[in-house]
Write a protein that holds these residues in place. Structure first.
Motif: not given
Length: 67
Positions: A30, A45, A48, A51, A61
């Motif tokens: 992240r 997000w 994690d 993401l 995304g």
């Protein structure tokens, strides 16, 4: 660290009973995405794992920033 976490996520696709990567590793992913792509890239997000998968192009995304 980022590469290890991402490859760990790749393995969980093939081995669904494998444990998830540690939260500390996902936090590094992240932070890396934040530093590379800015606040807007990580906004919204909360997950994690999602993401990390999106940032590498493994899931939709976002435009991949990790490769």
């Amino acid at each position: 660290m980022v590469e290890v976490v991402v490859h760990h996520l790749d393995m969980t696709v093939v081995l669904p009973d494998a444990p998830a990567p540690p939260a500390s590793g996902l936090a590094v992913v992240r932070e890396t995405v934040l530093r590379l792509a800015g606040d807007a890239a990580v906004a919204g997000w909360e997950d994690d794992t999602a993401l990390a998968l999106a940032a590498t192009g493994r899931e939709p995304g976002m435009t991949p920033v990790l490769g």
